[in-house]
Design an enzyme around this catalytic site. Structure first.
Site, mmCIF file in Angstrom:
data_model
loop_
_atom_site.group_PDB
_atom_site.id
_atom_site.type_symbol
_atom_site.label_atom_id
_atom_site.label_comp_id
_atom_site.label_asym_id
_atom_site.label_seq_id
_atom_site.Cartn_x
_atom_site.Cartn_y
_atom_site.Cartn_z
ATOM 1 N N GLN A 56 0.928 -1.190 0.129
ATOM 2 C CA GLN A 56 -0.171 -0.129 -0.050
ATOM 3 C C GLN A 56 0.664 1.061 -0.025
ATOM 4 O O GLN A 56 2.189 1.028 0.283
ATOM 5 C CB GLN A 56 -1.472 -0.322 1.459
ATOM 6 C CG GLN A 56 0.077 -0.544 2.279
ATOM 7 C CD GLN A 56 -1.427 -0.147 4.046
ATOM 8 O OE1 GLN A 56 -1.352 0.800 4.133
ATOM 9 N NE2 GLN A 56 -1.912 -1.586 3.839
ATOM 10 N N HIS A 58 0.323 5.818 1.102
ATOM 11 C CA HIS A 58 -0.752 6.661 1.391
ATOM 12 C C HIS A 58 0.020 7.790 0.752
ATOM 13 O O HIS A 58 1.363 8.186 0.724
ATOM 14 C CB HIS A 58 -0.333 6.539 2.855
ATOM 15 C CG HIS A 58 -0.026 4.884 3.625
ATOM 16 N ND1 HIS A 58 -1.437 5.305 3.781
ATOM 17 C CD2 HIS A 58 0.342 5.117 4.375
ATOM 18 C CE1 HIS A 58 -1.139 4.113 4.990
ATOM 19 N NE2 HIS A 58 -0.279 3.637 4.911
ATOM 20 N N GLU A 75 3.718 8.033 8.960
ATOM 21 C CA GLU A 75 3.988 7.131 9.491
ATOM 22 C C GLU A 75 5.254 6.574 10.160
ATOM 23 O O GLU A 75 6.019 6.529 9.586
ATOM 24 C CB GLU A 75 3.408 5.844 9.499
ATOM 25 C CG GLU A 75 3.233 5.556 8.289
ATOM 26 C CD GLU A 75 2.525 3.912 7.841
ATOM 27 O OE1 GLU A 75 0.929 3.928 8.428
ATOM 28 O OE2 GLU A 75 2.331 2.507 7.504
ATOM 29 N N HIS A 133 4.734 0.218 1.161
ATOM 30 C CA HIS A 133 5.448 -0.377 2.117
ATOM 31 C C HIS A 133 4.705 -1.725 2.132
ATOM 32 O O HIS A 133 2.986 -1.766 2.053
ATOM 33 C CB HIS A 133 5.175 0.255 3.135
ATOM 34 C CG HIS A 133 3.725 0.876 3.726
ATOM 35 N ND1 HIS A 133 3.812 2.695 3.390
ATOM 36 C CD2 HIS A 133 3.196 0.351 4.303
ATOM 37 C CE1 HIS A 133 2.600 3.012 3.722
ATOM 38 N NE2 HIS A 133 2.318 1.212 4.629
ATOM 39 N N ARG A 153 -4.258 0.653 -1.912
ATOM 40 C CA ARG A 153 -4.336 -0.278 -1.982
ATOM 41 C C ARG A 153 -3.306 -1.154 -3.533
ATOM 42 O O ARG A 153 -4.102 -0.774 -3.881
ATOM 43 C CB ARG A 153 -4.724 -2.060 -1.402
ATOM 44 C CG ARG A 153 -5.632 -1.669 0.163
ATOM 45 C CD ARG A 153 -6.046 -3.015 0.069
ATOM 46 N NE ARG A 153 -6.511 -3.145 1.744
ATOM 47 C CZ ARG A 153 -8.229 -2.374 1.552
ATOM 48 N NH1 ARG A 153 -9.312 -2.252 0.771
ATOM 49 N NH2 ARG A 153 -9.165 -2.210 2.359
#
Length: 293
Positions: A56, A58, A75, A133, A153
């Site tokens: 996936q 972001h 993150e 990642h 995804r």
């Protein structure tokens, strides 16, 4: 005087929120789901991956706010435990073109160009928006991230749920936000371990959105939240936290929120803590000040 004392901000022990997924579980240790934290800029989870998570990516803030009406998602992971031979995917092995990216997603060969990294307890991974990642099977991590649930995804191992449905992929949006180069960071702390009197601290990740440090407390540690809130996640051991007129017993698995404005707090015992705060950008957005990290 009594009324003033009652108004002093104090620590709050949070109740985790458990979420079940096809691949395992997440315990949301600090999130917008907890009363009073609806506007907290961080989301902190314990992720237990029974199976591998999807590959996936972001988006950053600009794309996410335009397309989704939400914040972007940068993150980090701190590996708490893993099975022998466990690994994850962390960025790409080498630069690829957007055309190759698209083709590999279509023919399901994207894993061939993803960096497969063996993991061990204590590894640190910084995952800025745009980095491909995937957490692998048999890994437990603490994840600290922007308060956002926007995930695109690109590959999900052709898995089906109990009703034989495959999860949705988000290829068009992923193509617009993914970076096509290897990650700049490794999987080690960004700073050295610094020994102090009674404790040590290690800077794990510092970025515009959050600062995460690992504290190993042998005796005691004192701090304040005059510059902003803190999240304390107890990884190991037990002890006591005092501050704001309160006394909390601490044990592994506890999540404690320290609101902004506490003049002092003290942690005592034999403890390992992840202490997280908002980064420089969050401080500017919330109170207009340049912030101190």
């Amino acid at each position: 005087m009594k009324a003033e004392a009652e108004k002093r901000p104090g620590p709050v022990k949070l109740e985790p929120v458990r979420k079940e997924y096809i691949w395992g579980t997440e315990d949301w240790m600090l999130s917008w789901l907890q009363e009073g934290l609806e506007d907290c800029p961080l989301l902190i989870k314990i992720i237990r991956a029974r199976e591998a998570l999807s590959v996936q990516v972001h988006p950053g803030d600009e794309f996410a706010r335009t397309e989704e009406g939400k914040n972007g998602k940068t993150e980090m992971w701190y590996v708490l435990d893993c099975e022998p031979g466990a690994y994850l995917y962390y960025g790409l092995k080498h630069r690829i073109s957007p055309q190759e990216f698209r083709k590999r997603i279509q023919n399901q060969t994207i894993l061939e160009v993803c960096r497969k990294v063996p993991v061990k307890k204590g590894d640190v991974f910084y995952i800025p928006a745009g980095l491909l990642h995937a957490i692998g099977a048999g890994i437990t991590v603490a994840e600290i991230q922007q308060s956002s649930d926007v995930t695109y995804r690109v590959y999900d191992y052709n898995r089906e749920d109990q009703e034989h449905r495959k999860r949705e992929l988000h290829i068009r949006k992923a193509e617009q936000v993914a970076g096509f180069v290897p990650p700049l960071a490794g999987h080690h702390p960004m700073g050295p371990r610094i020994q102090k009197n009674g404790y040590s601290r290690t800077l794990l990740v510092q970025c515009p959105y959050f600062v995460v440090q690992l504290y190993r407390i042998e005796k005691s540690f004192e701090g304040d939240t005059l510059q902003g809130f803190l999240s304390l996640l107890v990884l190991e051991g037990e002890g006591v936290l005092t501050g704001g007129g309160q006394r909390l017993e601490l044990k592994a698995g506890d999540s404690v929120y320290l609101p902004k404005g506490m003049e002092a707090y003290r942690a005592e015992g034999n403890l390992q803590l992840l202490i997280s705060s908002g980064g420089l950008r969050q401080k500017r957005e919330t109170d207009g000040s340049p912030g101190i990290i």
